[in-house]
Scaffold this active site. Structure first.
Site, PDB file in Angstrom:
ATOM      1  N   GLU A  65     -66.881 -15.462   4.961  1.00 59.10           N
ATOM      2  CA  GLU A  65     -67.531 -14.157   4.803  1.00 59.10           C
ATOM      3  C   GLU A  65     -67.872 -13.870   3.350  1.00 59.10           C
ATOM      4  O   GLU A  65     -68.979 -13.451   3.041  1.00 59.10           O
ATOM      5  CB  GLU A  65     -66.633 -13.039   5.341  1.00 59.10           C
ATOM      6  CG  GLU A  65     -67.258 -11.673   5.107  1.00 59.10           C
ATOM      7  CD  GLU A  65     -66.588 -10.534   5.829  1.00 59.10           C
ATOM      8  OE1 GLU A  65     -65.459 -10.711   6.319  1.00 59.10           O
ATOM      9  OE2 GLU A  65     -67.202  -9.456   5.889  1.00 59.10           O
ATOM     10  N   ASP A  88     -62.828 -15.896   8.178  1.00 56.48           N
ATOM     11  CA  ASP A  88     -62.772 -14.494   7.773  1.00 56.48           C
ATOM     12  C   ASP A  88     -61.432 -14.300   7.078  1.00 56.48           C
ATOM     13  O   ASP A  88     -60.385 -14.297   7.731  1.00 56.48           O
ATOM     14  CB  ASP A  88     -62.924 -13.533   8.958  1.00 56.48           C
ATOM     15  CG  ASP A  88     -63.186 -12.125   8.443  1.00 56.48           C
ATOM     16  OD1 ASP A  88     -62.791 -11.831   7.298  1.00 56.48           O
ATOM     17  OD2 ASP A  88     -63.787 -11.318   9.174  1.00 56.48           O
ATOM     18  N   ILE A  90     -60.038 -11.770   5.518  1.00 59.18           N
ATOM     19  CA  ILE A  90     -59.367 -10.558   6.037  1.00 59.18           C
ATOM     20  C   ILE A  90     -60.346  -9.927   7.016  1.00 59.18           C
ATOM     21  O   ILE A  90     -61.423  -9.468   6.619  1.00 59.18           O
ATOM     22  CB  ILE A  90     -59.044  -9.505   4.938  1.00 59.18           C
ATOM     23  CG1 ILE A  90     -58.158 -10.083   3.836  1.00 59.18           C
ATOM     24  CG2 ILE A  90     -58.364  -8.294   5.572  1.00 59.18           C
ATOM     25  CD1 ILE A  90     -57.779  -9.073   2.729  1.00 59.18           C
ATOM     26  N   ASP A  91     -60.005  -9.915   8.294  1.00 60.06           N
ATOM     27  CA  ASP A  91     -60.825  -9.180   9.255  1.00 60.06           C
ATOM     28  C   ASP A  91     -60.127  -7.837   9.460  1.00 60.06           C
ATOM     29  O   ASP A  91     -58.997  -7.796   9.951  1.00 60.06           O
ATOM     30  CB  ASP A  91     -60.965  -9.920  10.588  1.00 60.06           C
ATOM     31  CG  ASP A  91     -61.982  -9.213  11.469  1.00 60.06           C
ATOM     32  OD1 ASP A  91     -63.078  -8.901  10.976  1.00 60.06           O
ATOM     33  OD2 ASP A  91     -61.662  -8.950  12.643  1.00 60.06           O
ATOM     34  N   THR A  93     -60.872  -5.290   6.755  1.00 57.13           N
ATOM     35  CA  THR A  93     -60.699  -4.945   5.331  1.00 57.13           C
ATOM     36  C   THR A  93     -60.500  -3.440   5.145  1.00 57.13           C
ATOM     37  O   THR A  93     -59.709  -3.014   4.292  1.00 57.13           O
ATOM     38  CB  THR A  93     -61.921  -5.445   4.525  1.00 57.13           C
ATOM     39  OG1 THR A  93     -61.998  -6.868   4.691  1.00 57.13           O
ATOM     40  CG2 THR A  93     -61.809  -5.125   3.052  1.00 57.13           C
ATOM     41  N   ASP A 216     -66.247 -13.126  12.336  1.00 56.27           N
ATOM     42  CA  ASP A 216     -65.464 -12.122  13.069  1.00 56.27           C
ATOM     43  C   ASP A 216     -65.073 -12.630  14.460  1.00 56.27           C
ATOM     44  O   ASP A 216     -64.062 -12.182  15.016  1.00 56.27           O
ATOM     45  CB  ASP A 216     -66.286 -10.833  13.291  1.00 56.27           C
ATOM     46  CG  ASP A 216     -66.732 -10.151  12.013  1.00 56.27           C
ATOM     47  OD1 ASP A 216     -65.889  -9.956  11.129  1.00 56.27           O
ATOM     48  OD2 ASP A 216     -67.935  -9.815  11.892  1.00 56.27           O
TER      49      ASP A 216
HETATM   50  C1  IPD Z   1     -65.086  -5.756  10.468  1.00 56.35           C
HETATM   51  C2  IPD Z   1     -64.043  -5.619  11.536  1.00 56.35           C
HETATM   52  C3  IPD Z   1     -64.286  -4.358  12.333  1.00 56.35           C
HETATM   53  C4  IPD Z   1     -65.671  -4.313  12.904  1.00 56.35           C
HETATM   54  C5  IPD Z   1     -66.698  -4.505  11.823  1.00 56.35           C
HETATM   55  C6  IPD Z   1     -66.447  -5.793  11.075  1.00 56.35           C
HETATM   56  P1  IPD Z   1     -64.430  -7.030   8.199  1.00 56.35           P
HETATM   57  O1  IPD Z   1     -64.909  -6.966   9.756  1.00 56.35           O
HETATM   58  O2  IPD Z   1     -64.046  -6.712  12.420  1.00 56.35           O
HETATM   59  O3  IPD Z   1     -63.397  -4.257  13.421  1.00 56.35           O
HETATM   60  O4  IPD Z   1     -65.867  -3.070  13.541  1.00 56.35           O
HETATM   61  O5  IPD Z   1     -67.968  -4.545  12.441  1.00 56.35           O
HETATM   62  O6  IPD Z   1     -67.405  -5.931  10.057  1.00 56.35           O
HETATM   63  O7  IPD Z   1     -65.569  -6.508   7.387  1.00 56.35           O
HETATM   64  O8  IPD Z   1     -63.226  -6.188   8.054  1.00 56.35           O
HETATM   65  O9  IPD Z   1     -64.184  -8.457   8.002  1.00 56.35           O
HETATM   66 CA    CA Z   2     -63.635  -9.814   6.407  1.00 54.80          CA
END
Ligand code: IPD
Ligand code: CA
Length: 265
Positions: A65, A88, A90-91, A93, A216
């Protein structure tokens, strides 16, 4: 080291690295908007994982990412038959920045455009979800199967709020208006990967979200499939590495979910 052992080790080590920053100071920046954040911890976690992959498999490609800003073309890489690690770091963030739990490290490996391995690690609960293509899905050492529930009224669903507020987020909210009155309940924990792991674990029956990225969902897509569930594009078409809108479920409610989402599109 074999692929799965490397992925499990990287996810656990990255989790430790991230948790070391939880109560400390770290730099936070906006990406496309105030709803789209990156921290120096995301970048450190991704660098750590990239270095580990280079150490063991220097010939493999990587999509991460935070590295995409450095010029990786996601669609081009996704068309390649090579081994591609999808990171990813940190999913969730936003959760991490706000001191909330519910963030994960999500790692997948694809080969010939098929996801062959997926790992999702929740460092706060020390839950390691993982799957290898054709070999099943697991939480730590326990095999996972999706829920048997086929009655939407008793189902718990999950979604997320995409950072594209007027486009993808508006679509999600429309679908909440459609599904909210007819399902058991709807959760948004803040990590798409965690939602997919929970569908695989049978903790919830379904998940959908528009505007996602390959990092994701690639690992979670495999977990849901290997746990006996179904994951497709929002349109109901087959998932591929460029799919941006995903529906995942225990299979029993899949058709119903796809129809309910597409009523609004
Ligand atoms: C997000 C998370 C979140 C989702 C967002 C994503 P990130 O990823 O998965 O649950 O609703 O659309 O962008 O930015 O924290 O890696
Ligand atoms: Ca992320």
């Amino acid at each position: 080291m074999g692929y799965i052992n490397l992925a499990l080790r990287m996810a656990r080590e990255a989790g430790g690295l991230i948790k070391d920053y939880v109560d400390g100071d770290f730099k936070v920046e906006e990406k496309s908007s105030k709803a789209d954040l990156v921290t120096e911890v995301d970048q450190k976690s991704e660098s750590f994982i990239r270095n580990r992959i280079h150490e063991y498999y220097p010939e493999h490609k990587i999509i991460g990412e935070e590295g995409v800003a450095g010029g990786e073309d996601v669609n081009a890489v996704a068309e390649s038959d090579d081994y591609i690690w999808i990171i990813d770091p940190i999913d969730g963030t936003t959760n991490f920045v706000h001191g909330l739990p519910g963030y994960t490290i999500s790692l997948a490996l694809s080969y010939k455009k098929q996801v062959i391995l997926g790992v999702i690690y929740d460092p706060n609960l020390d839950e390691m979800f993982w799957a290898e293509k054709g070999k099943g899905a697991f939480l730590n050492n326990n095999r996972l199967t999706v829920s048997e529930n086929d009655d939407l009224e008793g189902c718990v669903l999950a979604t997320g709020y995409p950072s594209d507020v007027k486009g993808d987020r508006a679509k999600v909210i429309n679908t909440i208006n459609t599904l909210g009155p007819v399902c058991g309940n709807i959760r948004t924990f803040g990590s798409a990967a965690l939602h997919l792991a929970y569908v695989a674990a049978g903790r919830m029956e379904g998940f959908w979200e528009q505007g996602l990225n390959v990092w994701d969902v690639a690992a979670g897509y495999l977990l849901v499939n290997e746990a006996g569930g179904t994951a497709t594009a929002i349109t109901g078409e087959t998932y591929n590495l460029t799919t941006r809108g995903l529906v995942a479920s225990n299979g029993h409610i899949h058709k119903n979910l796809v129809e309910s989402i597409n009523v609004n599109d």
